[in-house]
Design a protein around this motif. Structure first.
Motif, PDB file in Angstrom:
ATOM      1  N   PHE A 191     -78.835  -3.005  44.258  1.00  0.00           N
ATOM      2  CA  PHE A 191     -79.534  -3.675  43.189  1.00  0.00           C
ATOM      3  C   PHE A 191     -80.476  -4.827  43.797  1.00  0.00           C
ATOM      4  N   GLN A 192     -81.718  -5.098  43.612  1.00  0.00           N
ATOM      5  CA  GLN A 192     -82.282  -6.147  43.971  1.00  0.00           C
ATOM      6  C   GLN A 192     -82.793  -6.865  42.779  1.00  0.00           C
ATOM      7  N   TYR A 193     -83.095  -8.452  43.175  1.00  0.00           N
ATOM      8  CA  TYR A 193     -83.355  -9.156  42.292  1.00  0.00           C
ATOM      9  C   TYR A 193     -84.527 -10.122  42.580  1.00  0.00           C
ATOM     10  N   ASP A 194     -85.007 -10.582  41.597  1.00  0.00           N
ATOM     11  CA  ASP A 194     -85.953 -11.609  41.375  1.00  0.00           C
ATOM     12  C   ASP A 194     -85.515 -12.900  41.306  1.00  0.00           C
ATOM     13  N   ALA A 195     -85.848 -14.058  41.925  1.00  0.00           N
ATOM     14  CA  ALA A 195     -85.702 -15.410  41.768  1.00  0.00           C
ATOM     15  C   ALA A 195     -86.784 -16.070  41.221  1.00  0.00           C
ATOM     16  N   TRP A 196     -86.283 -16.716  40.089  1.00  0.00           N
ATOM     17  CA  TRP A 196     -87.322 -17.254  39.374  1.00  0.00           C
ATOM     18  C   TRP A 196     -87.214 -18.900  39.406  1.00  0.00           C
ATOM     19  N   HIS A 197     -88.529 -19.387  39.399  1.00  0.00           N
ATOM     20  CA  HIS A 197     -88.396 -21.043  39.319  1.00  0.00           C
ATOM     21  C   HIS A 197     -88.024 -21.386  37.722  1.00  0.00           C
ATOM     22  N   PHE A 198     -87.323 -22.878  37.679  1.00  0.00           N
ATOM     23  CA  PHE A 198     -86.841 -23.144  36.337  1.00  0.00           C
ATOM     24  C   PHE A 198     -87.349 -24.429  36.059  1.00  0.00           C
ATOM     25  N   ARG A 199     -88.144 -24.607  34.986  1.00  0.00           N
ATOM     26  CA  ARG A 199     -88.414 -26.084  34.517  1.00  0.00           C
ATOM     27  C   ARG A 199     -87.581 -26.357  33.497  1.00  0.00           C
ATOM     28  N   ASN A 200     -86.232 -27.179  33.943  1.00  0.00           N
ATOM     29  CA  ASN A 200     -85.412 -27.475  33.089  1.00  0.00           C
ATOM     30  C   ASN A 200     -85.405 -27.563  31.716  1.00  0.00           C
TER      31      ASN A 200
END
Length: 654
Positions: free
Chosen positions: A556-565
């Motif tokens: 499995f591959q994953y994306d990493a998202w930025h988060f504006r809290n």
């Protein structure tokens, strides 16, 4: 070989043995040792010095020796929480999350010279040597009608049994040397390795002796022996470990007898809140069958255990040395809280796009399960504070790490995350020395329930298996398995039940079967409830699925998202801190109140192929790619005999 070469080799062997032997054979006398001069006129005997002939003279001496055995239990390499789980489907080391390579445990390239391989061996045999000192001294004293001395012997043997249980299931296909007493000369160190069956019979005999002669529970110790005995090993633990050892052999009929007795004939019960078992806020509770007792006190003996605290809490939080696998993180996120359970209803703040509070949405269902909340942090969890602040805020304090880049999550087990300290994190300062006094459980009732459920599945009694699985799920306020009409449905009328084991609400006609319930137990209930607990290496090995499971999660591959809290811009963006399966856009459409959880907390691209704010297919979020390729069952399912033992023991291969 020439005589001088033989002499040199002998000296090397003796020096190598000394490291383990001296720590084990004289732990109580280290403060009394005197340096001997090399010249005759300085060769004096200290009349006040303790020796083996003058120390072991009373029950008080036995108890002092027993304290040293308990001190050996505190060595963190015995459980291996910070490294052993990184060779399974449970965890990865921080070095992997920062995209570094070369961790031999995680990469399945360890060998007989790897530090952890040697350290765990040394820690276990140090405990064995100390226990044998007490046992030998008891035999020499032969105390009659001395209940205190008898309890000391039972504890020493039970602890020795645990050390050998660990050695048997960790090294060399279960074949290790058995030391029944303290070696007195060089030849007594040169033991051939006993067979796996012999080692197993030896530790079960010790555990049975503990079962027959020790108070059953912590409460029984306090009531029957007296106050101040919390933390001592119990008959209940001995019985539970014997039962577990039969499960490890796939002897489920024998295991059932012991596990059933542990559940029925002691006073163990699940805690209402899983945090009570894992955060230090309710130590020695009725779910705890045995836990290692830690404190900030200095060790009066001046041994290796100078500080009786542990470093696991700080390593998981401030150091972030271990992360749960992305595979397991997704499993936690996918667990659904039961909407019919009032414990899952929360009041949630509502913010506008500028980050201003505009209202409160009352009595909405939690975003994530209580089991996840007690085990793992996620930057978007709006409903569970960590160290007193919302998770998206955590990390603003100077001393606290943040959800960002290689820190997509924090493991909350064994940390003080329930402490309301404004987001500071674990206690800091020279007086704490990056250590913690939180106790670490070796076994609790929830594990016994899951072991028993496996026995019931093997027996074909699915209703009984579901009964105990659902008790654990109900404690974490999850939707329960099976049907409310099932004979095992203890919570019918007060809980929601899935009608099939696939956890698919749209497919309510599929029956619970032996196959899918066993798969669910192995790869959902056990890893989610017992992450960093419960000897995952033993499970994967005895199920015969270790390599298969590593290969499965590595695909499995994953994306990493930025988060504006969740204060929408009031605090810094958490860069690349939120993992999702590749190509899946974070969305809360599955939640009942999704309109109050805006997706724009994430920087969602308009074009999924071109996006400067999102990293796709993040290699540092992919699990065990190298390890799954390197893993060889016959080489890596057990740790090898350490190099020091091969150097020191002339008969290791006889």
């Amino acid at each position: 070989m020439k005589m001088e070469n033989i002499h040199i080799e002998f000296k090397k062997i003796v020096l190598t043995m000394k490291k383990t032997f001296l720590k084990g054979i004289i732990p109580l006398l280290v403060f009394a040792c005197a340096f001997q001069a090399c010249v005759d006129e300085l060769d004096q005997v200290n009349p006040n010095a303790l020796t083996l002939g003058t120390f072991w003279q009373s029950t008080a001496d036995l108890n002092t020796g027993l304290n040293a055995v308990y001190a050996a239990m505190r060595d963190e390499d015995i459980l291996g929480i910070l490294w052993d789980y990184t060779r399974t489907d449970i965890a990865v080391p921080f070095s992997h999350r920062s995209n570094a390579t070369g961790n031999p445990i995680h990469d399945q390239t360890f060998d007989l010279s790897t530090n952890q391989v040697q350290n765990k061996w040394d820690a276990c045999f140090l405990g064995v040597f100390r226990a044998n000192q007490v046992i030998d001294a008891y035999d020499r004293l032969s105390p009659s009608n001395d209940e205190t001395a008898d309890l000391i012997l039972a504890q020493a043997r039970a602890l020795r049994g645990y050390f050998y249980y660990t050695l048997h299931h960790s090294y060399n296909n279960g074949s290790v040397p058995i030391f029944r007493s303290v070696p007195k000369d060089f030849d007594e160190f040169q033991l051939t390795f006993s067979s796996s069956d012999e080692v197993q019979a030896f530790y079960r005999e010790d555990l049975q002796f503990g079962l027959d002669n020790l108070p059953g529970t912590y409460n029984a110790w306090q009531a029957d022996v007296g106050g101040g005995n919390l933390g001592r090993i119990t008959g209940g633990f001995c019985e539970a470990l014997i039962g577990k050892s039969f499960v490890n052999d796939n002897d489920f009929a024998s295991a059932e007898v012991y596990l059933r007795n542990v559940m029925d004939n002691y006073t163990y019960e699940l805690q209402d809140d899983l945090a009570n078992c894992l955060t230090g806020q309710a130590e020695f509770n009725n779910e705890s069958i045995y836990e290692i007792n830690y404190s900030y006190d200095a060790n009066p003996l001046g041994l290796d255990e100078q500080n009786l605290a542990q470093r696991i809490s700080h390593s998981l939080n401030d150091g972030n040395q271990v992360q749960l696998t992305s595979w397991l993180t997704q499993k936690y996120r996918n667990e659904r809280p039961d909407p019919a359970d009032p414990a899952n209803l929360v009041n949630r703040n509502i913010y506008d796009s500028s980050g201003d509070l505009i209202g409160v949405h009352e009595n909405v269902v939690r975003m994530y399960s209580w089991r996840m909340a007690n085990s793992l942090s996620s930057v978007d969890d709006r409903d569970t504070p960590m160290y007193g602040v919302e998770m998206a805020e955590y990390g603003r304090e100077q001393m606290a790490a943040t959800h960002a880049r290689q820190y997509p999550n924090f493991i909350k087990k064994f940390t003080g995350w329930t402490t309301n300290n404004g987001g500071v994190g674990e206690l800091e300062g020279p007086e704490y020395d990056n250590r913690s006094d939180i106790n670490i459980p070796i076994m609790r009732l929830a594990e016994v329930y899951l072991l028993y459920a496996e026995c019931m599945i093997e027996k074909g009694d699915l209703s009984e298996a579901l009964r105990y699985i659902n008790r654990i799920r109900k404690r974490s306020h999850l939707i329960l398995l099976g049907s409310s009409s099932d004979p095992s449905a203890e919570f019918a009328g007060s809980a929601t039940y899935y009608n099939d084991i696939d956890l698919d609400l749209t497919n309510g006609e599929e029956a619970v079967t032996l196959t899918n319930l066993m798969e669910h137990l192995r790869f959902t209930e056990k890893p989610l409830e017992l992450a960093l607990e419960g000897d995952r290496t033993i499970d994967l090995r005895r199920w015969g699925v270790w390599k298969q499971q590593l290969e499965y999660i590595a695909q499995f591959q994953y994306d990493a998202w930025h988060f504006r809290n969740n204060r929408m811009g009031k605090n810094p963006t958490r860069w690349r801190c939120f993992a999702m399966p590749a190509g899946v856009i974070p969305s809360y459409d599955s939640f009942a109140d999704s309109e109050f959880i805006p997706d724009y907390a994430f920087r969602v691209p308009t074009n999924l192929q071109i996006n400067g704010n999102r990293r796709t297919n993040e290699p540092f979020l992919r699990d065990h790619l190298i390890g799954s390729q390197n893993f060889i069952e016959d080489v890596h399912s057990y740790l090898p005999i350490p190099q020091d033992e091969i150097n020191a023991n002339l008969n290791w291969d006889q």
